[in-house]
Design an enzyme around this catalytic site. Sequence first.
Site, PDB file in Angstrom:
ATOM      1  N   PHE A   1      19.850   8.748 -31.319  1.00 37.89           N
ATOM      2  CA  PHE A   1      18.588   9.363 -30.926  1.00 37.89           C
ATOM      3  C   PHE A   1      17.891   9.932 -32.147  1.00 37.89           C
ATOM      4  O   PHE A   1      18.508  10.180 -33.179  1.00 37.89           O
ATOM      5  CB  PHE A   1      18.770  10.427 -29.828  1.00 37.89           C
ATOM      6  CG  PHE A   1      19.544  11.646 -30.221  1.00 37.89           C
ATOM      7  CD1 PHE A   1      18.900  12.769 -30.723  1.00 37.89           C
ATOM      8  CD2 PHE A   1      20.921  11.701 -30.050  1.00 37.89           C
ATOM      9  CE1 PHE A   1      19.608  13.914 -31.063  1.00 37.89           C
ATOM     10  CE2 PHE A   1      21.640  12.839 -30.377  1.00 37.89           C
ATOM     11  CZ  PHE A   1      20.975  13.951 -30.892  1.00 37.89           C
TER      12      PHE A   1
ATOM     13  N   GLN B   1      15.868   8.104 -27.292  1.00 40.99           N
ATOM     14  CA  GLN B   1      17.231   7.580 -27.390  1.00 40.99           C
ATOM     15  C   GLN B   1      17.258   6.084 -27.116  1.00 40.99           C
ATOM     16  O   GLN B   1      16.622   5.605 -26.180  1.00 40.99           O
ATOM     17  CB  GLN B   1      18.140   8.310 -26.397  1.00 40.99           C
ATOM     18  CG  GLN B   1      19.594   7.904 -26.482  1.00 40.99           C
ATOM     19  CD  GLN B   1      20.471   8.768 -25.587  1.00 40.99           C
ATOM     20  OE1 GLN B   1      20.135   9.897 -25.251  1.00 40.99           O
ATOM     21  NE2 GLN B   1      21.616   8.220 -25.187  1.00 40.99           N
TER      22      GLN B   1
ATOM     23  N   PHE C   1      11.481  16.596 -27.247  1.00 42.61           N
ATOM     24  CA  PHE C   1      12.917  16.727 -27.478  1.00 42.61           C
ATOM     25  C   PHE C   1      13.455  15.557 -28.294  1.00 42.61           C
ATOM     26  O   PHE C   1      13.795  15.715 -29.452  1.00 42.61           O
ATOM     27  CB  PHE C   1      13.665  16.883 -26.153  1.00 42.61           C
ATOM     28  CG  PHE C   1      15.168  16.959 -26.273  1.00 42.61           C
ATOM     29  CD1 PHE C   1      15.789  17.563 -27.356  1.00 42.61           C
ATOM     30  CD2 PHE C   1      15.972  16.432 -25.278  1.00 42.61           C
ATOM     31  CE1 PHE C   1      17.186  17.632 -27.454  1.00 42.61           C
ATOM     32  CE2 PHE C   1      17.366  16.489 -25.359  1.00 42.61           C
ATOM     33  CZ  PHE C   1      17.962  17.095 -26.446  1.00 42.61           C
TER      34      PHE C   1
ATOM     35  N   ASN D   1      26.352  10.734 -27.686  1.00 45.19           N
ATOM     36  CA  ASN D   1      27.754  10.618 -27.317  1.00 45.19           C
ATOM     37  C   ASN D   1      27.990  11.206 -25.936  1.00 45.19           C
ATOM     38  O   ASN D   1      27.081  11.782 -25.330  1.00 45.19           O
ATOM     39  CB  ASN D   1      28.655  11.276 -28.376  1.00 45.19           C
ATOM     40  CG  ASN D   1      28.423  12.769 -28.524  1.00 45.19           C
ATOM     41  OD1 ASN D   1      28.197  13.487 -27.552  1.00 45.19           O
ATOM     42  ND2 ASN D   1      28.491  13.260 -29.755  1.00 45.19           N
TER      43      ASN D   1
ATOM     44  N   HIS E   1      26.854  16.602 -32.191  1.00 45.79           N
ATOM     45  CA  HIS E   1      26.407  15.237 -32.465  1.00 45.79           C
ATOM     46  C   HIS E   1      26.345  15.030 -33.971  1.00 45.79           C
ATOM     47  O   HIS E   1      25.871  15.896 -34.695  1.00 45.79           O
ATOM     48  CB  HIS E   1      25.010  14.989 -31.863  1.00 45.79           C
ATOM     49  CG  HIS E   1      24.983  15.082 -30.373  1.00 45.79           C
ATOM     50  ND1 HIS E   1      25.167  13.982 -29.569  1.00 45.79           N
ATOM     51  CD2 HIS E   1      24.817  16.139 -29.548  1.00 45.79           C
ATOM     52  CE1 HIS E   1      25.104  14.365 -28.304  1.00 45.79           C
ATOM     53  NE2 HIS E   1      24.893  15.668 -28.266  1.00 45.79           N
TER      54      HIS E   1
ATOM     55  N   LEU F   1      22.285  21.366 -30.689  1.00 46.17           N
ATOM     56  CA  LEU F   1      23.060  20.133 -30.802  1.00 46.17           C
ATOM     57  C   LEU F   1      23.983  20.128 -32.027  1.00 46.17           C
ATOM     58  O   LEU F   1      24.856  19.268 -32.147  1.00 46.17           O
ATOM     59  CB  LEU F   1      22.123  18.920 -30.870  1.00 46.17           C
ATOM     60  CG  LEU F   1      21.255  18.683 -29.637  1.00 46.17           C
ATOM     61  CD1 LEU F   1      20.326  17.495 -29.859  1.00 46.17           C
ATOM     62  CD2 LEU F   1      22.105  18.482 -28.400  1.00 46.17           C
TER      63      LEU F   1
ATOM     64  N   ARG G   1      15.831   6.347 -22.877  1.00 47.50           N
ATOM     65  CA  ARG G   1      15.684   7.765 -22.538  1.00 47.50           C
ATOM     66  C   ARG G   1      14.711   8.405 -23.511  1.00 47.50           C
ATOM     67  O   ARG G   1      14.931   8.377 -24.725  1.00 47.50           O
ATOM     68  CB  ARG G   1      17.047   8.452 -22.618  1.00 47.50           C
ATOM     69  CG  ARG G   1      17.081   9.862 -22.157  1.00 47.50           C
ATOM     70  CD  ARG G   1      18.531  10.341 -22.115  1.00 47.50           C
ATOM     71  NE  ARG G   1      18.592  11.719 -21.704  1.00 47.50           N
ATOM     72  CZ  ARG G   1      19.421  12.610 -22.219  1.00 47.50           C
ATOM     73  NH1 ARG G   1      20.273  12.265 -23.165  1.00 47.50           N
ATOM     74  NH2 ARG G   1      19.415  13.848 -21.793  1.00 47.50           N
TER      75      ARG G   1
END
Length: 189
Positions: free
Chosen positions: A114, A64, A61, A103, A127, A123, A56
């Site tokens: 990530f 991952q 951004f 997660n 996380h 976030l 990903r």
Amino acid sequence: MAQSNASGSAPYTHVQFDTTMGTFVVELYHRHTPRTCHNLAALADAGYYDGTIFHRIIKDFMIQGGDPTGTGRGGESVYGGKFEDEITRNLKHVGAGVLSMANAGPNTNGSQFFVSLKPCPFLDGKHTVFGRVYSGMGVIQRMGLVATDGEDRPKGEVRIHRAFALRCPPDAAAAMDSSGQQQIAQITA
């Protein structure tokens, strides 16, 4: 290559990732998030991430990886299954290069992680932040620019060839001998 931490030796401090796009190294915040850091380092040291993909990538951004199935739905921790968050108010998603656990909600950490490509304050508290990019930020930035499909999957594979844990920065590791002792150069006239 680093040895197991079961012997009570010094904690892992860095993990090196050799990828199809180059090498990057992350520094682990082992004093603040010891279980999370040990998880990533021990999995890397066991070869768990070798051959896996960054499944990903979202431009501007994050990138991952860490899922051996390559789907974004797999992966186990070194502790077996999932483990609890180590979220602290002192560690935040303040900019590019922050290393954090992926997660599926509270206390569902496994093997996926990530790296942020920008500040991500939304976030924080969701996380576990457990490190930062120590070297190779250019590699991370290039990964963030790869073409992706509608589901944020890279159109061309971005693969981890090899990942391994270190108990010191990589530049210091180069000065270690095979037993882990620092070599001292002797100058003779």
